[in-house]
Scaffold this motif. Structure first.
Motif, PDB file in Angstrom:
ATOM      1  N   THR B 184       0.822  -1.208   0.000  1.00  0.00           N
ATOM      2  CA  THR B 184       0.000   0.000   0.000  1.00  0.00           C
ATOM      3  C   THR B 184       0.864   1.269   0.000  1.00  0.00           C
ATOM      4  N   VAL B 185       1.975   1.246   0.717  1.00  0.00           N
ATOM      5  CA  VAL B 185       2.820   2.446   0.767  1.00  0.00           C
ATOM      6  C   VAL B 185       3.323   2.791  -0.634  1.00  0.00           C
ATOM      7  N   ALA B 186       3.665   1.765  -1.420  1.00  0.00           N
ATOM      8  CA  ALA B 186       4.224   1.999  -2.753  1.00  0.00           C
ATOM      9  C   ALA B 186       3.262   2.779  -3.641  1.00  0.00           C
ATOM     10  N   LYS B 187       1.965   2.714  -3.334  1.00  0.00           N
ATOM     11  CA  LYS B 187       0.974   3.370  -4.211  1.00  0.00           C
ATOM     12  C   LYS B 187       0.605   4.780  -3.756  1.00  0.00           C
ATOM     13  N   LEU B 188       1.152   5.225  -2.651  1.00  0.00           N
ATOM     14  CA  LEU B 188       0.750   6.544  -2.129  1.00  0.00           C
ATOM     15  C   LEU B 188       1.390   7.667  -2.935  1.00  0.00           C
ATOM     16  N   ASP B 189       0.581   8.650  -3.321  1.00  0.00           N
ATOM     17  CA  ASP B 189       1.142   9.792  -4.044  1.00  0.00           C
ATOM     18  C   ASP B 189       0.774  11.087  -3.326  1.00  0.00           C
ATOM     19  N   ALA B 190       1.200  12.205  -3.923  1.00  0.00           N
ATOM     20  CA  ALA B 190       1.008  13.501  -3.263  1.00  0.00           C
ATOM     21  C   ALA B 190      -0.479  13.783  -3.013  1.00  0.00           C
ATOM     22  N   ASP B 191      -1.338  13.344  -3.931  1.00  0.00           N
ATOM     23  CA  ASP B 191      -2.779  13.578  -3.739  1.00  0.00           C
ATOM     24  C   ASP B 191      -3.290  12.872  -2.491  1.00  0.00           C
ATOM     25  N   ALA B 192      -2.853  11.621  -2.339  1.00  0.00           N
ATOM     26  CA  ALA B 192      -3.300  10.844  -1.172  1.00  0.00           C
ATOM     27  C   ALA B 192      -2.849  11.519   0.111  1.00  0.00           C
ATOM     28  N   ILE B 193      -1.624  12.030   0.097  1.00  0.00           N
ATOM     29  CA  ILE B 193      -1.079  12.676   1.294  1.00  0.00           C
ATOM     30  C   ILE B 193      -1.869  13.958   1.581  1.00  0.00           C
ATOM     31  N   ARG B 194      -2.074  14.763   0.532  1.00  0.00           N
ATOM     32  CA  ARG B 194      -2.783  16.043   0.723  1.00  0.00           C
ATOM     33  C   ARG B 194      -4.199  15.794   1.222  1.00  0.00           C
ATOM     34  N   GLN B 195      -4.838  14.777   0.660  1.00  0.00           N
ATOM     35  CA  GLN B 195      -6.206  14.472   1.069  1.00  0.00           C
ATOM     36  C   GLN B 195      -6.263  14.054   2.545  1.00  0.00           C
ATOM     37  N   PHE B 196      -5.323  13.217   2.934  1.00  0.00           N
ATOM     38  CA  PHE B 196      -5.306  12.766   4.327  1.00  0.00           C
ATOM     39  C   PHE B 196      -5.034  13.952   5.250  1.00  0.00           C
ATOM     40  N   GLY B 198      -5.538  17.122   4.628  1.00  0.00           N
ATOM     41  CA  GLY B 198      -6.650  18.064   4.578  1.00  0.00           C
ATOM     42  C   GLY B 198      -7.823  17.622   5.444  1.00  0.00           C
ATOM     43  N   SER B 199      -8.057  16.337   5.506  1.00  0.00           N
ATOM     44  CA  SER B 199      -9.233  15.884   6.253  1.00  0.00           C
ATOM     45  C   SER B 199      -8.920  15.587   7.719  1.00  0.00           C
ATOM     46  N   ARG B 200      -7.677  15.339   8.033  1.00  0.00           N
ATOM     47  CA  ARG B 200      -7.356  14.870   9.382  1.00  0.00           C
ATOM     48  C   ARG B 200      -6.642  15.888  10.266  1.00  0.00           C
ATOM     49  N   TYR B 201      -5.838  16.748   9.666  1.00  0.00           N
ATOM     50  CA  TYR B 201      -5.083  17.696  10.481  1.00  0.00           C
ATOM     51  C   TYR B 201      -5.909  18.953  10.685  1.00  0.00           C
ATOM     52  N   SER B 202      -6.672  18.956  11.790  1.00  0.00           N
ATOM     53  CA  SER B 202      -7.460  20.142  12.094  1.00  0.00           C
ATOM     54  C   SER B 202      -7.465  20.326  13.597  1.00  0.00           C
ATOM     55  N   ALA B 203      -7.903  21.524  13.995  1.00  0.00           N
ATOM     56  CA  ALA B 203      -7.903  21.850  15.427  1.00  0.00           C
ATOM     57  C   ALA B 203      -8.939  21.043  16.202  1.00  0.00           C
ATOM     58  N   ALA B 204      -9.939  20.519  15.471  1.00  0.00           N
ATOM     59  CA  ALA B 204     -10.990  19.781  16.174  1.00  0.00           C
ATOM     60  C   ALA B 204     -10.419  18.513  16.792  1.00  0.00           C
ATOM     61  N   GLY B 205     -10.552  18.416  18.083  1.00  0.00           N
ATOM     62  CA  GLY B 205     -10.050  17.230  18.768  1.00  0.00           C
ATOM     63  C   GLY B 205      -8.549  17.263  19.029  1.00  0.00           C
ATOM     64  N   ALA B 206      -7.867  18.313  18.541  1.00  0.00           N
ATOM     65  CA  ALA B 206      -6.414  18.383  18.746  1.00  0.00           C
ATOM     66  C   ALA B 206      -6.103  18.879  20.156  1.00  0.00           C
ATOM     67  N   VAL B 207      -5.027  18.368  20.720  1.00  0.00           N
ATOM     68  CA  VAL B 207      -4.622  18.757  22.068  1.00  0.00           C
ATOM     69  C   VAL B 207      -3.133  19.060  22.057  1.00  0.00           C
ATOM     70  N   LEU B 208      -2.771  20.226  22.600  1.00  0.00           N
ATOM     71  CA  LEU B 208      -1.358  20.577  22.714  1.00  0.00           C
ATOM     72  C   LEU B 208      -0.971  20.480  24.188  1.00  0.00           C
ATOM     73  N   ILE B 209      -0.026  19.613  24.479  1.00  0.00           N
ATOM     74  CA  ILE B 209       0.394  19.385  25.866  1.00  0.00           C
ATOM     75  C   ILE B 209       1.833  19.876  26.017  1.00  0.00           C
ATOM     76  N   VAL B 210       2.048  20.742  26.994  1.00  0.00           N
ATOM     77  CA  VAL B 210       3.373  21.331  27.162  1.00  0.00           C
ATOM     78  C   VAL B 210       3.787  21.193  28.620  1.00  0.00           C
ATOM     79  N   CYS B 211       5.022  20.795  28.845  1.00  0.00           N
ATOM     80  CA  CYS B 211       5.554  20.789  30.209  1.00  0.00           C
ATOM     81  C   CYS B 211       6.992  21.267  30.155  1.00  0.00           C
ATOM     82  N   GLY B 212       7.335  22.167  31.062  1.00  0.00           N
ATOM     83  CA  GLY B 212       8.719  22.623  31.113  1.00  0.00           C
ATOM     84  C   GLY B 212       8.837  24.054  31.559  1.00  0.00           C
ATOM     85  N   ASP B 213       9.928  24.675  31.154  1.00  0.00           N
ATOM     86  CA  ASP B 213      10.309  25.997  31.616  1.00  0.00           C
ATOM     87  C   ASP B 213       9.581  27.075  30.809  1.00  0.00           C
ATOM     88  N   VAL B 214       8.266  27.152  31.004  1.00  0.00           N
ATOM     89  CA  VAL B 214       7.444  28.149  30.319  1.00  0.00           C
ATOM     90  C   VAL B 214       6.489  28.753  31.349  1.00  0.00           C
TER      91      VAL B 214
END
Lengths: 431, 452
Positions: B184-196, B198-214
């Motif tokens: 399956t990896v051999a068949k992946l192209d730029a369109d497949a990556i962009r589509q994934f 575009g549909s998956r990387y969004s703020a909905a449900g995303a969580v940013l966790i930070v620990c340290g000197d801030v």
């Protein structure tokens, strides 16, 4: 962050307070207080490693590491692990050319437990060793050797590297795990001899790091270890400098799909003032995707699938490694040529300030990441105390990296990374 | 501390300090991004994890591995910068970045010194929000990934893990590694990556966790400035069907000629994270194979000397990941190892743990908690677990009590109902000539080639 609220890049500082004391029997104790979490690291490092082993008795220091978890006069056969785990602690040991260490991190309310266990195996180990325990752990070690070296891709490269690097009879020439034949011949008497020679309090450093009160912890260390008598100091093993003439090379076959090339160079030891600069060269070569080997071999020429550079922090002679794994279809020879070209790029004034500045930042970040737990800090103090004779090195390393310049890197690379004394190993697919 | 030292028994325990877990400040942005920050000023370092609903479980079946490849491509050109310029940017900061893509989520992790926090957040914004996914870079990275898949299979332990899950789960997504396989990896192209992306990387449900000197609020402001207008999209947690009931057959032998040793696996479908039986199963595993002193390791290593170590674990996920027992054993001990492992599982029902054994397993899990939260990256990792599996907000605060409540009967019951040795898959990666006759004693041997 806006500029006003951010500290100046490069300004971050790291410093750990510690005390160093020596008990009457010669045991050096290093105490580092950090009460931020209710845990303590207990780290005992003996100044004995595989380099102290005689021919025909290889693998002893490491076999010992196993046997020392099999109980002692007052500690039952399987009790050591049990007691530490029952306290919520973690433990392990490791063996290296120059030293062997035993350590645990556990809730600070159990500090005495760790001191009791460590002091019992230092002072009261000998009577507990039996042929049965020896046979069992010898079998375990043989399986460790099978798993970690013989059945692992490229796993036998390590032994070949040592044979290329050091002449017959050299104390760094044999692997810490030892040879099967020598392990087969180990006897209970050999075990006693080795223990008596190297495992005395005056050949060790104890580090207590974490949720302790320095004076209280020192008193506890004295209570458990103070009565163990000092032993005659073992004669240090001579580690002759190898010849730097010409190049040495070897090819071995393995059950792998693609070739791997190892380039090795004799380098500054952990004790050498240029150790950090040599280490920084490894960051310039292979830490980060903009590093030389990543950029040139993986991104541009596309001949390597993986690249690594690292240095062995040995007590007497350092070893600088560059390791590259080929892409399918690329020969070991073609890969070697590419690696040599990239390595040459560090010589001859082709480094720029930005590149060195980035490597310094990566090295400093890595150092902080390696010192953020009390267990890692105890380990760093022990190494500095045993191998350099100075635990304060832990606090010097960070500013030292900050002070390294482009010229320092270029001039060290010039002397270090030439063809004289270079060693080359190709591991190629069998058949 | 006065009085003569009595070495004959373990020393008394001091009074334990209570466990204090790090305090988190929580900020929710309008677009759905949740920010969790814990200040720790011990060292000038920061650990950060951004969790995105972009794990392998949500991949279309014919695009297995698209999540992992997307994760790897985030850094290979973004905004106005080329792949090399992105690399130089990160490397000058001295920061480390990695995208870990599992079955459940993608976790983008960073570690850096606090003096470059602003720059590190700029970098994170760029890779998350404006990756270029140019065709040339996609082809290059796909090829790197295919090469890596091939190299990894030289490692007998990896080969064993992959073949085991395939045998247990068949065509279910858990039957293939999260990173995907060659076909399956051999068949992946730029369109497949962009589509994934575009549909998956969004703020909905995303969580940013930070620990340290801030500083918490300053960090919130800095994140809001860079991610406040990150589109929310629609949150749809990827759902997987139930794993199939695979009929157990005889032992599987993956023939790897000239092997010096045998990698053995015993496994079955396990349990989801935090579901019913989670705590009893966790304690049962600690007794069986989860820590050094567990029964299987004490038997195979400390009694028999057959192996350097044997362990078991539940791979808890949103769905029921596998339960796996693993060991590398000398080739002559393969069938013995299988027999002993099965006997130990039965033994947990037949010889239930006494108070001491049960107590040790619980203590190993609970008294180790302060150690498990010691560094910023450990802290962000623990909180990530709580967030990914939607565990109660006080999950770690109540963890000790939940473990302590587990009874001996529950341990026996969960073992009886969830771990049936007779229906588990037995698998060995070894040289057929070394182990086949011994394996025949255990059933009809199914031989596979080590090559794909």
């Amino acid at each position: 962050m806006n500029a006003s609220s951010s500290p100046r890049p490069g300004s971050a500082e790291v410093r750990f307070d510690f005390e160093e004391r020596t008990l009457d029997n010669g045991l050096r104790v290093i105490l580092h207080e950090d009460r931020s979490a209710p845990i303590v690291a207990v780290h005992l490092m003996y100044h004995v490693g595989s380099k102290d082993e005689r021919a025909g008795r290889t693998g002893f220091a490491h076999l010992f590491e196993h046997l020392l978890f099999q109980g002692s006069e007052h500690v039952g056969h399987d009790e050591h692990f049990k007691l530490i785990q029952n306290a919520g602690g973690t433990l392990n040991g490791s063996t290296w050319f120059d030293r062997t260490n035993y350590y645990e991190t556990l809730p600070s309310s159990h500090l005495d437990l760790a001191l009791w266990l460590e002091s019992d195996r230092m002072g009261f180990f000998a009577p507990s060793i039996t042929q049965e325990k020896l046979d069992n752990q010898r079998a375990v070690v043989k399986n460790e050797r099978l798993q970690s070296y013989e059945n692992r891709p490229y796993g036998l490269a390590f032994e070949t590297v040592l044979q290329l690097a050091y002449p017959e009879g050299h104390p760094y020439r044999h692997p810490t795990i030892g040879f099967m034949k020598d392990l087969d011949e180990a006897t209970v008497e050999n075990v006693h001899e080795f223990f008596d020679l190297y495992y005395g309090p005056n050949n060790a450093v104890l580090v207590l790091a974490g949720d302790i009160d320095t004076e209280d912890a020192l008193a506890r260390a004295d209570r458990y270890f103070g009565e163990i008598p000092a032993r005659p100091r073992p004669e240090p093993v001579a580690v002759p400098a190898p010849s730097l003439e010409g190049e040495r090379r070897e090819t071995i076959a393995d059950r792998v799909h693609v070739p791997r090339v190892y380039l090795m160079y004799h380098a500054p030891s952990f004790n050498d003032p240029e150790f950090e600069t040599a280490d920084l060269l490894t960051h310039l070569l292979a830490d980060g995707k903009s590093s030389r080997l990543h950029r040139e071999l993986i991104y541009e020429k596309r001949i390597a699938g993986e690249v690594h550079a690292f240095i062995w922090p040995t007590e007497s002679l350092g070893m600088f490694f560059v390791v590259a794994t080929a892409r399918p279809g690329v020969s070991a020879a073609a890969l070697e040529e590419g690696v040599l070209e990239s390595v040459a790029g560090l010589r001859g004034g082709r480094l720029d300030d930005d590149e060195v500045g980035g490597a310094r930042n990566r090295a400093r970040r890595a150092l902080v990441g390696q010192l953020n737990s009390v267990g890692e800090r105890a380990d760093a103090f022990a190494h500095a105390a045993v191998l350099r004779g100075d635990p304060g090195y832990v606090n010097e390393a960070f500013p030292r990296y900050r002070g390294i310049t482009r010229d320092d890197c270029a001039s060290l690379a010039e002397g270090l990374l030439g063809s004289d004394g270079r060693m080359v190993l190709h591991v190629v697919p069998a058949e | 501390m006065s009085g003569a030292l009595d070495r004959r028994r373990p020393p008394p325990v001091g009074s334990p300090r209570p466990i204090e877990l790090p305090a988190f400040q929580r900020f929710d942005l309008d677009n759905g991004l949740r920010i969790l920050v814990a200040e720790s000023h011990k060292l000038p370092e920061v650990s950060l994890r951004l969790i995105v609903e972009a794990g392998a479980a949500g991949e279309p079946p014919e695009r297995g591995g698209v999540g992992a490849l997307t994760g790897r491509l985030l850094t290979e050109g973004a905004g106005e910068r080329s792949a090399l310029e992105m690399a130089a940017w990160l490397d000058r900061l001295g920061a480390a970045f990695s995208a870990g893509v599992g079955y459940d989520v993608a976790t983008l992790s960073m570690h850096f010194l606090s003096d470059v926090t602003g720059g590190a957040l700029d970098y994170l914004r760029s890779v998350v929000r404006e990756p270029a996914f140019e065709s040339d870079e996609v082809s290059r990275v796909r090829q790197e990934r295919l090469d890596e898949i091939e190299r990894n299979l030289d490692e007998p332990s990896v080969l064993a893990d992959h073949r085991l899950i395939r045998t247990i789960y068949g065509d279910h997504r858990y039957g293939r590694p999260a990173g995907g396989e060659r076909e399956t990896v051999a068949k992946l192209d730029a369109d497949a990556i962009r589509q994934f992306h575009g549909s998956r990387y969004s703020a909905a449900g995303a969580v940013l966790i930070v620990c340290g000197d801030v500083a918490g609020t300053a960090l919130h402001d800095a994140v809001a400035e860079r991610f406040g207008d990150w589109p929310g999209g629609t949150e749809e947690a990827a759902s997987l069907g139930a794993p199939p009931d695979v009929e157990p057959g005889g032992p599987v032998l993956v023939d790897r000629p000239h092997s010096a040793q045998a990698e053995v696996r015993v496994g079955c479908t396990g349990l989801p994270y935090g579901g019913d039986d989670f705590f009893p199963a966790t304690v049962a595993n600690a007794i069986l194979g989860g820590v050094f002193n567990s029964r299987i390791n004490m038997n195979l290593r400390e009694d028999k000397g057959w192996t350097y170590g044997a362990r078991s674990s539940f791979h808890f996920r949103r769905g029921p990941g596998p339960f796996v027992i693993s060991a590398a054993v000398e080739s002559g001990a393969v069938s013995g190892a299988f027999r002993e492992i099965q006997a130990e599982i039965r033994g947990l029902v037949e010889r239930p743990p006494d108070e001491a054994e049960l107590g040790l397993a619980k203590n190993a899990l609970t008294l180790s908690l302060p150690r498990q939260f010691e560094t910023p990256s450990l802290v962000t990792g623990k909180v990530a677990t709580q967030q990914i599996y939607a565990l109660p907000a006080d999950y770690w605060e109540t963890y000790v009590d939940r473990v302590d409540e587990v009874t001996r009967d529950q341990v026996v019951e969960v073992t009886r109902s969830r771990l049936e040795p007779e229906s588990m898959t037995l698998l060995a990666v070894a040289a057929e000539s070394d182990v086949r006759p011994a394996l025949e004693e255990l059933g009809e041997v199914r031989v596979e080639s080590a090559e794909p």
